[in-house]
Design a protein around this motif. Structure first.
Motif, mmCIF file in Angstrom:
data_model
loop_
_atom_site.group_PDB
_atom_site.id
_atom_site.type_symbol
_atom_site.label_atom_id
_atom_site.label_comp_id
_atom_site.label_asym_id
_atom_site.label_seq_id
_atom_site.Cartn_x
_atom_site.Cartn_y
_atom_site.Cartn_z
ATOM 1 N N ALA A 332 0.835 -1.199 0.000
ATOM 2 C CA ALA A 332 0.000 0.000 0.000
ATOM 3 C C ALA A 332 0.871 1.250 0.000
ATOM 4 N N VAL A 333 0.602 2.156 -0.945
ATOM 5 C CA VAL A 333 1.369 3.402 -1.017
ATOM 6 C C VAL A 333 0.486 4.627 -0.766
ATOM 7 N N GLN A 334 -0.818 4.471 -0.878
ATOM 8 C CA GLN A 334 -1.737 5.579 -0.608
ATOM 9 C C GLN A 334 -3.102 4.992 -0.265
ATOM 10 N N VAL A 335 -3.792 5.611 0.709
ATOM 11 C CA VAL A 335 -5.110 5.135 1.136
ATOM 12 C C VAL A 335 -6.032 6.333 1.336
ATOM 13 N N HIS A 336 -7.268 6.183 0.862
ATOM 14 C CA HIS A 336 -8.292 7.220 1.002
ATOM 15 C C HIS A 336 -9.472 6.650 1.791
ATOM 16 N N TYR A 337 -9.827 7.281 2.908
ATOM 17 C CA TYR A 337 -11.019 6.912 3.678
ATOM 18 C C TYR A 337 -12.121 7.940 3.409
ATOM 19 N N TYR A 338 -13.322 7.448 3.164
ATOM 20 C CA TYR A 338 -14.503 8.325 3.078
ATOM 21 C C TYR A 338 -15.542 7.666 3.972
ATOM 22 N N TYR A 339 -15.820 8.270 5.118
ATOM 23 C CA TYR A 339 -16.602 7.583 6.139
ATOM 24 C C TYR A 339 -17.745 8.443 6.673
ATOM 25 N N ARG A 340 -18.768 7.745 7.159
ATOM 26 C CA ARG A 340 -19.973 8.403 7.685
ATOM 27 C C ARG A 340 -19.866 8.568 9.197
ATOM 28 N N HIS A 341 -20.618 9.527 9.706
ATOM 29 C CA HIS A 341 -20.748 9.661 11.157
ATOM 30 C C HIS A 341 -21.360 8.393 11.747
ATOM 31 N N GLY A 342 -21.123 8.178 13.035
ATOM 32 C CA GLY A 342 -21.703 7.038 13.725
ATOM 33 C C GLY A 342 -23.156 7.284 14.071
ATOM 34 N N ALA A 343 -23.717 6.413 14.890
ATOM 35 C CA ALA A 343 -25.135 6.485 15.243
ATOM 36 C C ALA A 343 -25.474 7.845 15.847
ATOM 37 N N ARG A 344 -26.615 8.337 15.493
ATOM 38 C CA ARG A 344 -27.071 9.657 15.956
ATOM 39 C C ARG A 344 -28.529 9.574 16.382
ATOM 40 N N TYR A 345 -28.987 10.647 17.007
ATOM 41 C CA TYR A 345 -30.416 10.818 17.259
ATOM 42 C C TYR A 345 -31.128 11.078 15.925
ATOM 43 N N PRO A 346 -32.453 10.949 15.903
ATOM 44 C CA PRO A 346 -33.177 11.270 14.660
ATOM 45 C C PRO A 346 -32.947 12.719 14.244
ATOM 46 N N THR A 347 -33.047 12.949 12.955
ATOM 47 C CA THR A 347 -32.994 14.329 12.476
ATOM 48 C C THR A 347 -34.273 15.051 12.882
ATOM 49 N N THR A 348 -34.223 16.350 12.889
ATOM 50 C CA THR A 348 -35.364 17.157 13.311
ATOM 51 C C THR A 348 -36.591 16.838 12.456
ATOM 52 N N GLY A 349 -37.716 16.550 13.139
ATOM 53 C CA GLY A 349 -38.961 16.267 12.429
ATOM 54 C C GLY A 349 -39.080 14.863 11.886
ATOM 55 N N ALA A 350 -38.160 13.975 12.250
ATOM 56 C CA ALA A 350 -38.201 12.596 11.761
ATOM 57 C C ALA A 350 -39.417 11.865 12.334
ATOM 58 N N PRO A 351 -39.828 10.743 11.716
ATOM 59 C CA PRO A 351 -41.041 10.033 12.131
ATOM 60 C C PRO A 351 -41.140 9.687 13.617
ATOM 61 N N PRO A 352 -40.080 9.262 14.310
ATOM 62 C CA PRO A 352 -40.252 8.892 15.714
ATOM 63 C C PRO A 352 -40.852 9.983 16.589
ATOM 64 N N SER A 353 -40.422 11.228 16.412
ATOM 65 C CA SER A 353 -40.959 12.297 17.252
ATOM 66 C C SER A 353 -42.423 12.556 16.945
ATOM 67 N N ALA A 354 -42.820 12.386 15.689
ATOM 68 C CA ALA A 354 -44.226 12.565 15.321
ATOM 69 C C ALA A 354 -45.080 11.475 15.959
ATOM 70 N N PHE A 355 -44.566 10.257 16.008
ATOM 71 C CA PHE A 355 -45.301 9.163 16.643
ATOM 72 C C PHE A 355 -45.460 9.435 18.140
ATOM 73 N N ALA A 356 -44.388 9.895 18.782
ATOM 74 C CA ALA A 356 -44.464 10.206 20.206
ATOM 75 C C ALA A 356 -45.518 11.272 20.471
ATOM 76 N N ALA A 357 -45.575 12.289 19.625
ATOM 77 C CA ALA A 357 -46.570 13.353 19.789
ATOM 78 C C ALA A 357 -47.984 12.795 19.640
ATOM 79 N N LYS A 358 -48.144 11.837 18.749
ATOM 80 C CA LYS A 358 -49.466 11.226 18.550
ATOM 81 C C LYS A 358 -49.889 10.450 19.790
ATOM 82 N N VAL A 359 -48.972 9.684 20.349
ATOM 83 C CA VAL A 359 -49.283 8.925 21.561
ATOM 84 C C VAL A 359 -49.601 9.873 22.710
ATOM 85 N N HIS A 360 -48.800 10.900 22.878
ATOM 86 C CA HIS A 360 -49.032 11.842 23.971
ATOM 87 C C HIS A 360 -50.361 12.567 23.792
#
Length: 743
Positions: A332-360
């Motif tokens: 190996a003479v050269q290496v390129h990494y292109y990587y994603r962030h790890g686990a996160r909370y839902p993005t703003t307005g994602a389905p889980p928060s809408a479901f929670a609001a419905k239950v509440h």
């Protein structure tokens, strides 16, 4: 005469009754499991002192009888498995209903094995007994005594009536009513006498914790850091690791998602919770006793882009003999990494928060909202997720990725030492993206060394700002129907694919009507809560088929939004493609006609072209856009009718949390030419089909052929047309190269 004994639980209820009781006892255990499910009685051993429950006065008792007291679990003692009532005499004793449990009992103290399970012999002190739980209960509650035959009837009556107030147990005897009281529960279950629990008023409400305390700060005067204190001891470095090249035993695979706990899928027709699966030992170091289902189905690999990253075998892409380790005849003479962030909370307005609001909202507007059976946890469930930020597990993923990169390719740092330069890595300005890169750097360089041993270039991520890690900010068509071809198709698919789950779950609630969108939200809640909190009750609700449908919806969506089936994907990945070619050829980008940032990329300081190791952080959509622009074949188009079982595009294999693309530039002997390239995605070697690339078992292709193929791909992509023109929105399946139609 009352009999003292060392523990209160049974591994199997085989008391000294008659053999004819065996069948009844088996039925009793089955009934208890259903009862624990319906009333959220935990299966864990008790870990708290008295009281483990609190009374709800003026409510039906545990058997649904009016006018009594209903025992309900106290959230503060949610792990308890013991339920009490005052014994009907003036002794001040408590009546304890001890529940039979199975092989989940693993809290024995030395010298006994950590995973010892209680037996009837232990119960009466005839075997290897004197387990920790028994000693703890004696210390907390005083003498433990079995209810005698002449006391059974009054004990039953006392338990049914319930106490008017809690009684301290710290100085009194606790008498144990075992099979007798348990059998009454079974009878109540068989007649349907149990009352349905009513949802709490805060069910579905958003809850959160705050740390660190707002007013607290680190006191560096009293707690100096290493550099302030001095006395570091001997610090001698060794040779840089280069395991990708030197490890003779091959390359390690990554399948561990410690410390997350993922349950087995729900079994249709079962009234019991799923068995918890973990690939980690328990808290005492004993191997996990739970066994995976016969199919070895792991639901966490069916969460699409919400799945934790795991190693994919190269055979998935048609290269069964390929390994991510550098081939023996190469260096190996050269290496390129292109990587994603790890686990996160839902993005703003994602389905889980809408479901929670419905239950509440249902708890506020509908007094009859009730959840039972496998959904009974909703009665007291609250929404515990934040938004956008990395979770602790997500930070670990990126840290581990950095450690892995250093172990695999650390030898390339010698090139920077020889040049007298620090490497420049890159990310975007969102909080989770900065934390992603810093956790990667901390894993790669160590703490606090990462602060002084590398440069971090941060691209501004906002609408209108050019950034290869966030190309959607300057590609309008990615944010309208043209960029949502996959989403449209996936929405149509789940309208029928989720119906079985919808019908199954609806029967367990009253006062709220679930929709297909709610099923999708609950499936996402399973993934998000597991990634953020370590475990989710929502995962226990769904079958293998449900999870397969969940994954397939992601497959359709990503293939049509950012994959080869998208009209805007190649354009959005064009910037990274141009940057990769510039780094490979060590030639400046000739024209800035995409999402590249000309201010940063035109500078040899912020965008160096001579590094032996690159590592860029980005979002999963940006990485898949880049893979599409690179013209890599990652599987065929997912069908809108359902999983076909063939080698189709699989989102969990391509864009999971912490996904990573590695581009290896190799010098290989006796290959002609000697300089070769290959692409590795989540440890799977991906074949290259550019002109001049012949089939190779290791996925290798000559450097010149790959660069020429990438340059040809650049000339094919029209960023202006694909991102800005008002062409007809293509139907799902009509695009196969990531490019927009001409009109």
């Amino acid at each position: 005469m009352l009999v003292n004994f060392a523990a209160t639980f049974l591994a199997s209820v085989t008391l000294a009754l008659a053999a004819r009781e065996t069948r009844d006892e088996a039925a009793t255990l089955k009934g208890l499991r259903a009862c624990r499910w319906a009333y959220r009685w935990s299966r864990s051993h008790s870990s708290h002192p008295f009281p483990p429950v609190v009374p709800e006065t003026n409510a039906p008792n545990v058997f649904g009888q009016a006018g009594g007291t209903k025992w309900i679990p106290n959230d503060a003692f949610d792990r308890s498995q013991e339920y009490y009532a005052p014994f009907p005499d003036d002794s001040g004793d408590l009546l304890l209903l001890a529940m039979p449990i199975s092989k989940i009992y693993r809290n024995a103290m030395e010298p006994y094995q950590a995973n010892m399970t209680m037996t009837i012999s232990d119960l009466y002190g005839l075997g290897d007994g004197d387990l920790a739980a028994g000693r703890m209960r004696v210390a907390l509650f005083g003498t433990l005594e079995r209810v005698q035959e002449d006391e059974v009837e009054v004990a039953k009556a006392a338990y049914l009536a319930g106490p008017t107030q809690l009684v301290s147990a710290t100085t009194h005897t606790t008498r144990i009513s075992m099979l007798h009281s348990v059998a009454i529960i079974l009878a109540a279950l068989s007649t349907g006498a149990l009352a349905s629990p009513i949802a709490a008023s805060n069910a579905g409400a958003t809850t959160s914790d705050v740390y660190p305390p707002p007013s607290a700060t680190v006191n560096t005067a009293l707690f100096p850091n290493e550099s302030q204190l001095g006395y570091p001891g001997i610090t001698v470095t060794g040779l840089e690791p280069f395991a990708a090249q030197t490890a003779a035993a091959g390359f390690p695979s990554h399948t561990n998602i410690y410390p997350l706990v993922v349950p087995a899928p729900y079994q249709t027709g079962s009234s019991t919770p799923s068995v918890t699966l973990s690939d980690e030992p328990d808290a005492f170091g004993a191997p996990a006793q739970n066994v995976a289902p016969a199919s070895d189905f792991v639901s966490a690999r069916y969460w699409g882009n919400l799945s934790p990253q795991y190693s994919v075998d190269s055979s998935f892409y048609g290269l069964p003999d390929a390994s991510p380790a550098v081939p023996k005849h190469c260096e190996a003479v050269q290496v390129h990494y292109y990587y994603r962030h790890g686990a996160r909370y839902p993005t703003t307005g994602a389905p889980p928060s809408a479901f929670a609001a419905k239950v509440h909202n249902a708890t506020l507007t509908n007094a009859s909202f009730t959840a039972t059976g496998p959904l009974s946890f909703l009665n007291t469930w609250t929404y515990k997720l934040g938004a956008e930020l990395l979770t602790p597990f997500g930070r670990k993923q990126n840290f581990d990725l950095g450690v892995g990169a250093r172990v695999a390719y650390g030898g390339l740092l010698n090139n920077f030492t020889a040049a007298g330069k620090l490497p420049v890595f890159r990310t975007q300005s969102q909080d989770r993206m900065v934390k992603t890169a810093t956790n990667f750097l901390a894993g790669y360089f160590g703490v606090p060394e990462y602060l002084t041993e590398a440069e971090l270039s941060i691209e501004v991520e906002k609408p209108g700002a050019n950034s290869t890690g966030a190309p959607y900010e300057v590609c309008p068509n990615s944010n309208n129907a043209r960029g949502s071809v996959g989403t449209t198709a996936a929405t149509e698919y789940i309208s029928t694919a989720y119906l079985p789950a919808l019908e199954r779950l609806q029967q367990f609630v009253t006062g709220i009507n679930f929709t297909i969108a709610d099923v999708n939200s609950m499936l996402q809640m399973c993934a998000y809560e597991t990634d953020a909190l370590g475990y989710s009750k929502f995962c226990e609700l769904f079958t293998e088929d449900d999870f397969k449908a969940f994954e397939h919806a992601f497959d359709i969506s990503f293939f049509g939004n950012q994959g080869m089936g998208s009209p805007v994907a190649a354009a959005q990945g064009l910037g990274y493609l141009q940057e990769l070619v510039a780094r490979l050829s060590r030639t400046a980008i000739p024209v800035y006609d995409s999402e590249t940032n000309s201010t940063l990329d035109s500078s040899n300081i912020t965008f160096p072209l001579d590094q032996a190791f690159y590592a860029d952080a980005a979002h999963e959509v940006s990485i898949l856009d880049a893979l599409t622009a690179l013209n890599l074949t990652l599987g065929s188009q997912p069908s809108v009718t359902g999983p076909s079982g063939s080698n189709t595009f699989d989102a969990s294999k391509v864009v999971p949390f912490a996904t990573n693309l590695v581009v290896q530039v190799l010098e290989c002997q006796p290959s002609v030419p000697t300089k070769q390239i290959r692409f590795i995605l989540n440890d799977a070697v991906v074949p290259i089909f550019f002109e001049g690339c012949n089939p190779d078992p290791n996925g290798l292709c000559s450097f010149d052929s790959v660069v020429a193929g990438l340059q040809a791909r650049i000339s094919e992509i029209d960023f202006q047309h694909d991102c800005f023109d008002t062409y007809t929105v293509p139907a799902y399946g009509s695009v196969a190269n990531g490019r927009a139609p001409s009109s």
